[in-house]
Design a protein around this motif. Structure first.
Motif, PDB file in Angstrom:
ATOM      1  N   TYR A   1       0.919  -1.212   0.609  1.00 20.24           N
ATOM      2  CA  TYR A   1       0.170   0.101  -0.200  1.00 20.24           C
ATOM      3  C   TYR A   1       0.831   0.988   0.364  1.00 20.24           C
ATOM      4  CZ  TYR A   1      -3.252   3.093   1.301  1.00 20.24           C
ATOM      5  OH  TYR A   1      -4.344   4.060   1.080  1.00 20.24           O
TER       6      TYR A   1
ATOM      7  N   GLU B   1      -6.481  10.010   4.404  1.00 23.97           N
ATOM      8  CA  GLU B   1      -5.385   9.070   3.611  1.00 23.97           C
ATOM      9  C   GLU B   1      -5.250   7.558   4.652  1.00 23.97           C
ATOM     10  OE1 GLU B   1      -4.467   6.407   0.130  1.00 23.97           O
ATOM     11  OE2 GLU B   1      -4.005   9.171   0.055  1.00 23.97           O
TER      12      GLU B   1
ATOM     13  N   LYS C   1      -5.221   8.022   8.333  1.00 23.30           N
ATOM     14  CA  LYS C   1      -5.970   7.929   9.453  1.00 23.30           C
ATOM     15  C   LYS C   1      -6.840   7.185   9.048  1.00 23.30           C
ATOM     16  CE  LYS C   1      -6.110  12.094  11.659  1.00 23.30           C
ATOM     17  NZ  LYS C   1      -6.927  12.896  11.778  1.00 23.30           N
ATOM     18  N   GLU C   2      -7.451   6.160   7.693  1.00 24.82           N
ATOM     19  CA  GLU C   2      -8.555   5.423   7.096  1.00 24.82           C
ATOM     20  C   GLU C   2      -7.707   4.513   6.685  1.00 24.82           C
ATOM     21  OE1 GLU C   2      -9.645   6.840   3.360  1.00 24.82           O
ATOM     22  OE2 GLU C   2     -11.210   8.599   3.952  1.00 24.82           O
ATOM     23  N   TYR C   3      -6.428   4.494   6.624  1.00 23.38           N
ATOM     24  CA  TYR C   3      -5.130   3.043   5.958  1.00 23.38           C
ATOM     25  C   TYR C   3      -5.348   2.507   7.419  1.00 23.38           C
ATOM     26  CZ  TYR C   3      -1.282   0.391   5.718  1.00 23.38           C
ATOM     27  OH  TYR C   3      -0.236  -0.689   5.528  1.00 23.38           O
TER      28      TYR C   3
ATOM     29  N   LYS D   1      -6.930   2.397  10.552  1.00 23.92           N
ATOM     30  CA  LYS D   1      -8.321   2.407  10.623  1.00 23.92           C
ATOM     31  C   LYS D   1      -8.746   1.115  10.065  1.00 23.92           C
ATOM     32  CE  LYS D   1     -11.173   4.925  10.983  1.00 23.92           C
ATOM     33  NZ  LYS D   1     -12.850   6.340  10.971  1.00 23.92           N
ATOM     34  N   SER D   2      -8.549   0.818   8.672  1.00 18.81           N
ATOM     35  CA  SER D   2      -8.936  -0.550   7.994  1.00 18.81           C
ATOM     36  C   SER D   2      -7.589  -1.766   8.494  1.00 18.81           C
ATOM     37  CB  SER D   2      -8.716  -0.100   6.534  1.00 18.81           C
ATOM     38  OG  SER D   2      -8.055  -1.189   5.678  1.00 18.81           O
ATOM     39  N   ARG D   3      -6.182  -1.105   9.117  1.00 23.79           N
ATOM     40  CA  ARG D   3      -5.293  -2.054   9.662  1.00 23.79           C
ATOM     41  C   ARG D   3      -5.941  -2.868  10.715  1.00 23.79           C
ATOM     42  NH1 ARG D   3       1.211  -0.767   8.941  1.00 23.79           N
ATOM     43  NH2 ARG D   3       1.941  -2.406  10.383  1.00 23.79           N
ATOM     44  N   LYS D   4      -6.404  -1.582  11.544  1.00 24.79           N
ATOM     45  CA  LYS D   4      -7.118  -1.939  13.017  1.00 24.79           C
ATOM     46  C   LYS D   4      -7.704  -2.751  13.118  1.00 24.79           C
ATOM     47  CE  LYS D   4      -8.447   0.105  17.343  1.00 24.79           C
ATOM     48  NZ  LYS D   4      -9.585  -1.126  17.221  1.00 24.79           N
ATOM     49  N   GLY D   5      -8.936  -2.567  11.583  1.00 27.13           N
ATOM     50  CA  GLY D   5     -10.127  -3.536  11.389  1.00 27.13           C
ATOM     51  C   GLY D   5      -9.799  -4.751  11.141  1.00 27.13           C
ATOM     52  N   VAL D   6      -8.414  -4.798  10.614  1.00 26.52           N
ATOM     53  CA  VAL D   6      -8.694  -6.584  10.297  1.00 26.52           C
ATOM     54  C   VAL D   6      -8.151  -7.563  11.265  1.00 26.52           C
ATOM     55  CG1 VAL D   6      -6.588  -8.162   8.695  1.00 26.52           C
ATOM     56  CG2 VAL D   6      -7.583  -5.928   7.584  1.00 26.52           C
TER      57      VAL D   6
ATOM     58  N   ARG E   1     -10.715  -8.090  13.148  1.00 25.52           N
ATOM     59  CA  ARG E   1     -11.295  -8.960  12.644  1.00 25.52           C
ATOM     60  C   ARG E   1     -11.259 -10.766  12.674  1.00 25.52           C
ATOM     61  NH1 ARG E   1     -12.588  -5.430   9.316  1.00 25.52           N
ATOM     62  NH2 ARG E   1     -11.307  -6.169   8.206  1.00 25.52           N
TER      63      ARG E   1
END
Length: 117
Positions: free
Chosen positions: A26, A95, A97-99, A101-106, A109
């Motif tokens: 990324y 961008e 922050k979104e990255y 947040k997405s990484r933390k979401g992985v 989950r």
């Protein structure tokens, strides 16, 4: 003989991964601008970004606003400095922050493990 060769190749891939496989693919792409108004593009990995700070000059397109500086780790203990507009600096921060947040979401989950260098 074929089994031994296959096993050796498999073990070498497991213990000595190819360089491209270990890097995070990324990248954040952003527009740069210098104090004269010249523009360009740069690409950096999100984990390389250190911070965004105030620049030394004003935006030639909007003299009421100062340019921002993006400090990026260069791998040798110093930083590369990119100059960008305030709007572009805001876009880079959003961008990033979104990255994250997405990484933390992985991680939230699954039982996945993210290894970064």
């Amino acid at each position: 003989m074929k089994k031994t060769l296959f096993l050796t190749a498999l073990l070498s891939f497991l213990f000595f991964p190819i360089q491209g496989q270990t890097e995070d693919s990324y990248k954040i792409v952003f527009e740069t601008m210098d104090c004269s108004g010249n523009t360009g593009f740069a690409t950096v990995g999100p984990d390389e970004i250190f911070k965004v700070g105030n620049g030394d000059c004003t935006n030639p397109e909007d003299p009421a606003k100062k340019l921002k500086q993006l400090l990026v780790h260069d791998g040798s203990g110093s930083y590369k400095v990119y100059t960008l507009s305030q709007e572009e600096a805001r876009n880079v921060m959003l961008e990033l922050k979104e990255y994250m947040k997405s990484r933390k979401g992985v991680l939230d989950r699954s039982d996945a493990v993210i290894i970064s260098q």
